[in-house]
Design a protein around this motif. Structure first.
Motif, PDB file in Angstrom:
ATOM      1  N   TYR A   1       0.841  -1.187   0.000  1.00 36.71           N
ATOM      2  CA  TYR A   1       0.000   0.000   0.000  1.00 36.71           C
ATOM      3  C   TYR A   1       0.882   1.244   0.000  1.00 36.71           C
ATOM      4  CZ  TYR A   1      -3.943  -2.972   1.285  1.00 36.71           C
ATOM      5  OH  TYR A   1      -4.920  -3.930   1.290  1.00 36.71           O
ATOM      6  N   GLN A   2       0.299   2.323  -0.494  1.00 37.08           N
ATOM      7  CA  GLN A   2       0.970   3.628  -0.540  1.00 37.08           C
ATOM      8  C   GLN A   2       0.113   4.610   0.254  1.00 37.08           C
ATOM      9  OE1 GLN A   2       0.256   5.856  -4.191  1.00 37.08           O
ATOM     10  NE2 GLN A   2       2.466   6.219  -4.396  1.00 37.08           N
ATOM     11  N   GLN A   3       0.761   5.416   1.073  1.00 40.84           N
ATOM     12  CA  GLN A   3       0.005   6.415   1.822  1.00 40.84           C
ATOM     13  C   GLN A   3       0.638   7.789   1.682  1.00 40.84           C
ATOM     14  OE1 GLN A   3      -0.302   5.999   6.131  1.00 40.84           O
ATOM     15  NE2 GLN A   3      -2.268   7.060   6.139  1.00 40.84           N
ATOM     16  N   PHE A   4      -0.187   8.739   1.218  1.00 38.72           N
ATOM     17  CA  PHE A   4       0.214  10.141   1.172  1.00 38.72           C
ATOM     18  C   PHE A   4      -0.254  10.810   2.455  1.00 38.72           C
ATOM     19  CE2 PHE A   4       1.795   9.914  -2.975  1.00 38.72           C
ATOM     20  CZ  PHE A   4       0.892   9.266  -3.805  1.00 38.72           C
ATOM     21  N   PRO A   5       0.366  11.924   2.820  1.00 38.39           N
ATOM     22  CA  PRO A   5      -0.084  12.652   4.008  1.00 38.39           C
ATOM     23  C   PRO A   5      -1.559  13.017   3.913  1.00 38.39           C
ATOM     24  CG  PRO A   5       2.013  13.512   3.247  1.00 38.39           C
ATOM     25  CD  PRO A   5       1.553  12.544   2.207  1.00 38.39           C
ATOM     26  N   SER A   6      -2.254  12.866   5.015  1.00 33.51           N
ATOM     27  CA  SER A   6      -3.680  13.215   5.137  1.00 33.51           C
ATOM     28  C   SER A   6      -4.592  12.366   4.256  1.00 33.51           C
ATOM     29  CB  SER A   6      -3.900  14.703   4.809  1.00 33.51           C
ATOM     30  OG  SER A   6      -3.127  15.510   5.652  1.00 33.51           O
ATOM     31  N   GLN A   7      -4.120  11.211   3.857  1.00 29.22           N
ATOM     32  CA  GLN A   7      -4.964  10.294   3.091  1.00 29.22           C
ATOM     33  C   GLN A   7      -4.865   8.889   3.669  1.00 29.22           C
ATOM     34  OE1 GLN A   7      -4.518  10.307  -1.161  1.00 29.22           O
ATOM     35  NE2 GLN A   7      -4.176  12.519  -1.252  1.00 29.22           N
TER      36      GLN A   7
ATOM     37  N   THR B   1       5.852  -0.914   9.992  1.00 29.94           N
ATOM     38  CA  THR B   1       6.222   0.494  10.180  1.00 29.94           C
ATOM     39  C   THR B   1       6.214   1.273   8.874  1.00 29.94           C
ATOM     40  OG1 THR B   1       8.531  -0.115   9.959  1.00 29.94           O
ATOM     41  CG2 THR B   1       7.639   0.032  12.192  1.00 29.94           C
ATOM     42  N   GLY B   2       6.286   0.564   7.746  1.00 27.06           N
ATOM     43  CA  GLY B   2       6.297   1.259   6.461  1.00 27.06           C
ATOM     44  C   GLY B   2       7.658   1.825   6.115  1.00 27.06           C
ATOM     45  N   THR B   3       7.834   2.149   4.849  1.00 24.83           N
ATOM     46  CA  THR B   3       9.064   2.785   4.353  1.00 24.83           C
ATOM     47  C   THR B   3       8.709   4.158   3.823  1.00 24.83           C
ATOM     48  OG1 THR B   3      10.089   0.681   3.733  1.00 24.83           O
ATOM     49  CG2 THR B   3      10.917   2.685   2.649  1.00 24.83           C
ATOM     50  N   ARG B   4       9.356   5.146   4.395  1.00 25.97           N
ATOM     51  CA  ARG B   4       9.105   6.525   3.965  1.00 25.97           C
ATOM     52  C   ARG B   4      10.030   6.828   2.798  1.00 25.97           C
ATOM     53  NH1 ARG B   4       6.267  10.219   6.759  1.00 25.97           N
ATOM     54  NH2 ARG B   4       6.292   8.787   8.532  1.00 25.97           N
TER      55      ARG B   4
ATOM     56  N   THR C   1       6.580  10.414  -3.603  1.00 23.50           N
ATOM     57  CA  THR C   1       6.984  10.593  -2.214  1.00 23.50           C
ATOM     58  C   THR C   1       5.809  10.225  -1.315  1.00 23.50           C
ATOM     59  OG1 THR C   1       8.594  12.330  -2.706  1.00 23.50           O
ATOM     60  CG2 THR C   1       7.668  12.283  -0.471  1.00 23.50           C
ATOM     61  N   ALA C   2       6.011   9.204  -0.500  1.00 25.97           N
ATOM     62  CA  ALA C   2       4.920   8.659   0.306  1.00 25.97           C
ATOM     63  C   ALA C   2       5.503   7.610   1.245  1.00 25.97           C
ATOM     64  CB  ALA C   2       3.856   8.020  -0.592  1.00 25.97           C
ATOM     65  N   VAL C   3       4.629   7.033   2.055  1.00 22.46           N
ATOM     66  CA  VAL C   3       5.000   5.889   2.888  1.00 22.46           C
ATOM     67  C   VAL C   3       4.441   4.634   2.223  1.00 22.46           C
ATOM     68  CG1 VAL C   3       4.836   4.793   5.140  1.00 22.46           C
ATOM     69  CG2 VAL C   3       4.980   7.291   4.974  1.00 22.46           C
ATOM     70  N   TYR C   4       5.289   3.618   2.132  1.00 24.02           N
ATOM     71  CA  TYR C   4       4.907   2.369   1.482  1.00 24.02           C
ATOM     72  C   TYR C   4       4.877   1.255   2.521  1.00 24.02           C
ATOM     73  CZ  TYR C   4       5.483   4.886  -2.838  1.00 24.02           C
ATOM     74  OH  TYR C   4       5.335   5.797  -3.844  1.00 24.02           O
ATOM     75  N   TYR C   5       3.746   0.560   2.591  1.00 29.04           N
ATOM     76  CA  TYR C   5       3.550  -0.503   3.569  1.00 29.04           C
ATOM     77  C   TYR C   5       3.453  -1.859   2.884  1.00 29.04           C
ATOM     78  CZ  TYR C   5       2.113   3.120   6.937  1.00 29.04           C
ATOM     79  OH  TYR C   5       2.063   4.213   7.768  1.00 29.04           O
ATOM     80  N   CYS C   6       4.109  -2.810   3.492  1.00 28.15           N
ATOM     81  CA  CYS C   6       4.026  -4.198   3.044  1.00 28.15           C
ATOM     82  C   CYS C   6       3.184  -4.966   4.062  1.00 28.15           C
ATOM     83  CB  CYS C   6       5.441  -4.758   2.981  1.00 28.15           C
ATOM     84  SG  CYS C   6       5.576  -6.540   2.990  1.00 28.15           S
TER      85      CYS C   6
END
Lengths: 111, 112
Positions: free
Chosen positions: A36-42, A103-106, A83-88
């Motif tokens: 998954y990918q997470q952007f700030p405030s999303q 914890t994800g990878t920033r 640019t985002a946080v990537y979660y496995c």
């Protein structure tokens, strides 16, 4: 429960290929691997999912070795907007719908 | 057209108050979840419902009470709010086990 380990952060430059590796030594036979990918405030957004070997879609590729104890998310030619946080994640072995986020990878993409 | 929608987007309240967050999904999914993301960005599962039935309650204080009136809705009610409840709460849904999660955009709860 399968636990995942990822690098805390990575930097890359625009146009480069980025590979983020995730370790999941205790993955169970029926577990799938999802990124998954997470952007700030999303909320996190699904990128790709696989079980073994290689999966590819319009956004990324996912490489899974035969032992399935790790996986690598590959982002081709990243841009600043990646640019985002990537979660496995790996699926819960008991089938109780308990998806555990690590914890994800920033990832920071630089110009 | 929003697949998973949460309301409100922001919630600022004082300690001791009771508040609710609502979630709706229009994807026809059977399973819905609540996740909490703290200031360090850790995402922790709180609850999971499958066909309106609670299947995961992940050691959450009983001040938190989820309610699923139907498969498309999963609301979260929080009693006696505490400072430590400040976080972003995400609702999510999925079709079947091991299928991708679809998240809402979160509710930022601030308890003062």
């Amino acid at each position: 429960l399968a636990k995942t380990t990822q690098p805390i952060s990575m930097d890359s430059y625009e146009g480069q290929e980025v590979n983020i590796t995730c370790s999941h030594n205790n993955i169970a036979t029926n577990d799938y691997i999802t990124w998954y990918q997470q952007f700030p405030s999303q909320g996190p957004r699904f990128i790709i999912q696989g079980y073994k070997t290689k999966v590819k879609n319009e956004v990324a590729s996912l490489f899974i070795p035969a032992d399935r104890k790790s996986s690598t998310l590959s982002l081709p030619r990243v841009s600043l907007s990646d640019t985002a946080v990537y979660y496995c994640l790996v699926g819960d072995v008991s089938g109780t719908y308990k998806y555990i986020f690590g914890t994800g990878t920033r990832l920071k993409v630089l110009a | 057209d929003t697949a998973v929608s949460q309301t409100p987007k922001y919630l600022v309240t004082q300690m001791g108050n009771d508040k609710s967050i609502k979630c709706e999904q229009n994807l026809g999914h059977d399973t819905m979840y609540w996740y909490k993301q703290d200031s360090k960005k850790f995402l922790k599962i709180m609850f999971s419902y499958n066909n309106k039935e609670l299947i995961i309650n992940e050691t959450v204080p009983n001040r938190f009470s989820p309610k699923s009136p139907d498969k498309a809705h999963l609301n979260l009610h929080i009693n006696s709010l505490e400072l430590g409840d400040s976080a972003v709460y995400f609702c999510a849904s999925s079709h079947i086990f091991n299928s991708p999660l679809h998240f809402g955009n979160g509710t930022r709860l601030t308890v003062t």
